[in-house]
Design an enzyme around this catalytic site. Sequence first.
Site, PDB file in Angstrom:
ATOM      1  N   LYS A 162      -5.848   0.719  20.380  1.00 27.93           N
ATOM      2  CA  LYS A 162      -4.409   0.951  20.514  1.00 27.93           C
ATOM      3  C   LYS A 162      -4.040   1.354  21.930  1.00 27.93           C
ATOM      4  CE  LYS A 162      -2.954   1.218  15.823  1.00 27.93           C
ATOM      5  NZ  LYS A 162      -2.097   1.733  14.774  1.00 27.93           N
ATOM      6  N   LYS A 166      -8.190  -8.393  12.762  1.00 27.06           N
ATOM      7  CA  LYS A 166      -7.668  -7.956  11.472  1.00 27.06           C
ATOM      8  C   LYS A 166      -6.201  -8.356  11.324  1.00 27.06           C
ATOM      9  CE  LYS A 166      -6.382  -3.545  10.872  1.00 27.06           C
ATOM     10  NZ  LYS A 166      -5.710  -2.593  10.018  1.00 27.06           N
ATOM     11  N   LYS A 176       0.010  -5.224  10.499  1.00 19.39           N
ATOM     12  CA  LYS A 176       1.478  -5.306  10.466  1.00 19.39           C
ATOM     13  C   LYS A 176       2.120  -5.148  11.833  1.00 19.39           C
ATOM     14  CE  LYS A 176       1.501  -1.061   7.841  1.00 19.39           C
ATOM     15  NZ  LYS A 176       0.911  -0.087   8.776  1.00 19.39           N
TER      16      LYS A 176
HETATM   17  P1  ATP Z   1      -0.887  -1.036  12.166  1.00 15.04           P
HETATM   18  O1  ATP Z   1      -0.707  -2.452  12.609  1.00 15.04           O
HETATM   19  O2  ATP Z   1       0.368  -0.219  12.215  1.00 15.04           O
HETATM   20  O3  ATP Z   1      -2.052  -0.355  12.812  1.00 15.04           O
HETATM   21  P2  ATP Z   1      -2.177  -2.036   9.840  1.00 15.04           P
HETATM   22  O4  ATP Z   1      -1.443  -3.199   9.293  1.00 15.04           O
HETATM   23  O5  ATP Z   1      -3.388  -2.345  10.641  1.00 15.04           O
HETATM   24  O6  ATP Z   1      -1.208  -1.105  10.624  1.00 15.04           O
HETATM   25  P3  ATP Z   1      -2.714   0.360   8.401  1.00 15.04           P
HETATM   26  O7  ATP Z   1      -1.449   0.999   8.079  1.00 15.04           O
HETATM   27  O8  ATP Z   1      -3.492   0.849   9.573  1.00 15.04           O
HETATM   28  O9  ATP Z   1      -2.527  -1.195   8.569  1.00 15.04           O
HETATM   29  O10 ATP Z   1      -3.684   0.358   7.145  1.00 15.04           O
HETATM   30  C1  ATP Z   1      -3.372   0.796   5.845  1.00 15.04           C
HETATM   31  C2  ATP Z   1      -4.546   0.620   4.930  1.00 15.04           C
HETATM   32  O11 ATP Z   1      -4.713  -0.768   4.663  1.00 15.04           O
HETATM   33  C3  ATP Z   1      -5.859   1.097   5.530  1.00 15.04           C
HETATM   34  O12 ATP Z   1      -6.673   1.617   4.510  1.00 15.04           O
HETATM   35  C4  ATP Z   1      -6.444  -0.151   6.089  1.00 15.04           C
HETATM   36  O13 ATP Z   1      -7.837  -0.080   6.156  1.00 15.04           O
HETATM   37  C5  ATP Z   1      -5.971  -1.196   5.087  1.00 15.04           C
HETATM   38  N1  ATP Z   1      -5.766  -2.485   5.749  1.00 15.04           N
HETATM   39  C6  ATP Z   1      -4.816  -2.789   6.671  1.00 15.04           C
HETATM   40  N2  ATP Z   1      -4.935  -4.037   7.102  1.00 15.04           N
HETATM   41  C7  ATP Z   1      -5.994  -4.549   6.440  1.00 15.04           C
HETATM   42  C8  ATP Z   1      -6.649  -5.811   6.452  1.00 15.04           C
HETATM   43  N3  ATP Z   1      -6.220  -6.769   7.231  1.00 15.04           N
HETATM   44  N4  ATP Z   1      -7.689  -5.987   5.637  1.00 15.04           N
HETATM   45  C9  ATP Z   1      -8.109  -4.996   4.833  1.00 15.04           C
HETATM   46  N5  ATP Z   1      -7.558  -3.793   4.772  1.00 15.04           N
HETATM   47  C10 ATP Z   1      -6.522  -3.555   5.566  1.00 15.04           C
END
Ligand code: ATP
Length: 333
Positions: A115, A197, A200
Amino acid sequence: MENAKKRILSGIQPSGDLTLGSYLGAIRNWAALSDEYDCYYMLADLHTLTVRQVPAELRRHTLMQVAAYIACGLDPEKNVLFIQSHVPAHAQLGWVLDCYTMFGELSRMTQFKDKSAKNADNINAGLFTYPALMAADILLYQADLVPVGHDQKQHVEICRDIANRFNGLYGDTFKIPEPYIPPVGARVMSLTSPENKMSKSDKDPGGCVYMLEKPEDILRKFKKAVTDSDACVRFDPENKPGVSNLMQIYAAASGRSFAAIEAEFSGCGYGDFKKAVGEAVVELLRPIREETERLLADKAYLESVYRSGAERASRAAARTLAKVYKKVGLLAP
Ligand code: ATP
Ligand code: LTN
């Protein structure tokens, strides 16, 4: 004993529209755990402030995420659904734990490195100490288990280290939590860059399928998903990351095994395969989208859910915070 069930805590930041990754990697598994465990599921809104948010958007995402939790099957009677900032004990314990978390260990966090590379103009102290606040989220509730996707495992590990350090200094205060990584859906990758990954806050919305997205948009994104040139549906994440990601998504959405998927599409081109994955995802998300939209029209109900969640969460959190304040020597008010 007051409550024989083991306790779970997890959370997602309301930092954007929830994705298929949030659903398959997190919320879907949470719903499956609510009978067996005493579950606390929060919206980590304080954590979102580590990256600049547009205030009105943050409010909109937060409310939408409350609705989405319920629409994904989290019954607000059976689970405590709450918003992190509504329970001040998170920020309070977060500060204390900042003082028991080392600069060196925070510097090793992969998410911090990622980040800060993405937000080079805003590498703030909150982004750095984020794991101490996350540790407070977990430890306040004496959680036994923390269901998270693969990317969050390191944060649960540092939480265990902080808890052990504190317990070592002051005697048993915190339950040491275990991460719980689901076997299927733990890593949903971007459709356009399958080495990353699905996230969002990704700048490329083409790689991301949103939980509330229209069916035609979902189908279009799967049609355009990156694959490879050998036209063979086979699970091989190393050499065929795009196809393997689509297989994982299809397996998670349809319940089919990898072997069954390989058999189903043997001799077909990728076109049929991508169409089938897209359609399976559309059907998986359809009831969630419809229910989320219905709930969003009933703001009074959503408000009653997060208010009662905050009350229930505050009661549990206050006990741990009082214990910690006493142990470190803060004079009782
Ligand atoms: P940001 O982009 O704001 O960092 P994010 O979309 O990566 O957010 P988080 O809010 O960090 O998602 O994650 C919420 C939960 O969902 C966590 O437990 C994370 O491990 C899981 N998660 C998020 N994206 C994925 C993915 N692509 N595959 C599997 N698990 C996910
Ligand atoms: N850091 C997590 C969100 C999060 C969380 C938590 C997850 C905040 N506090 C406590 C589990 C337990 C993320 O970015 N996905």
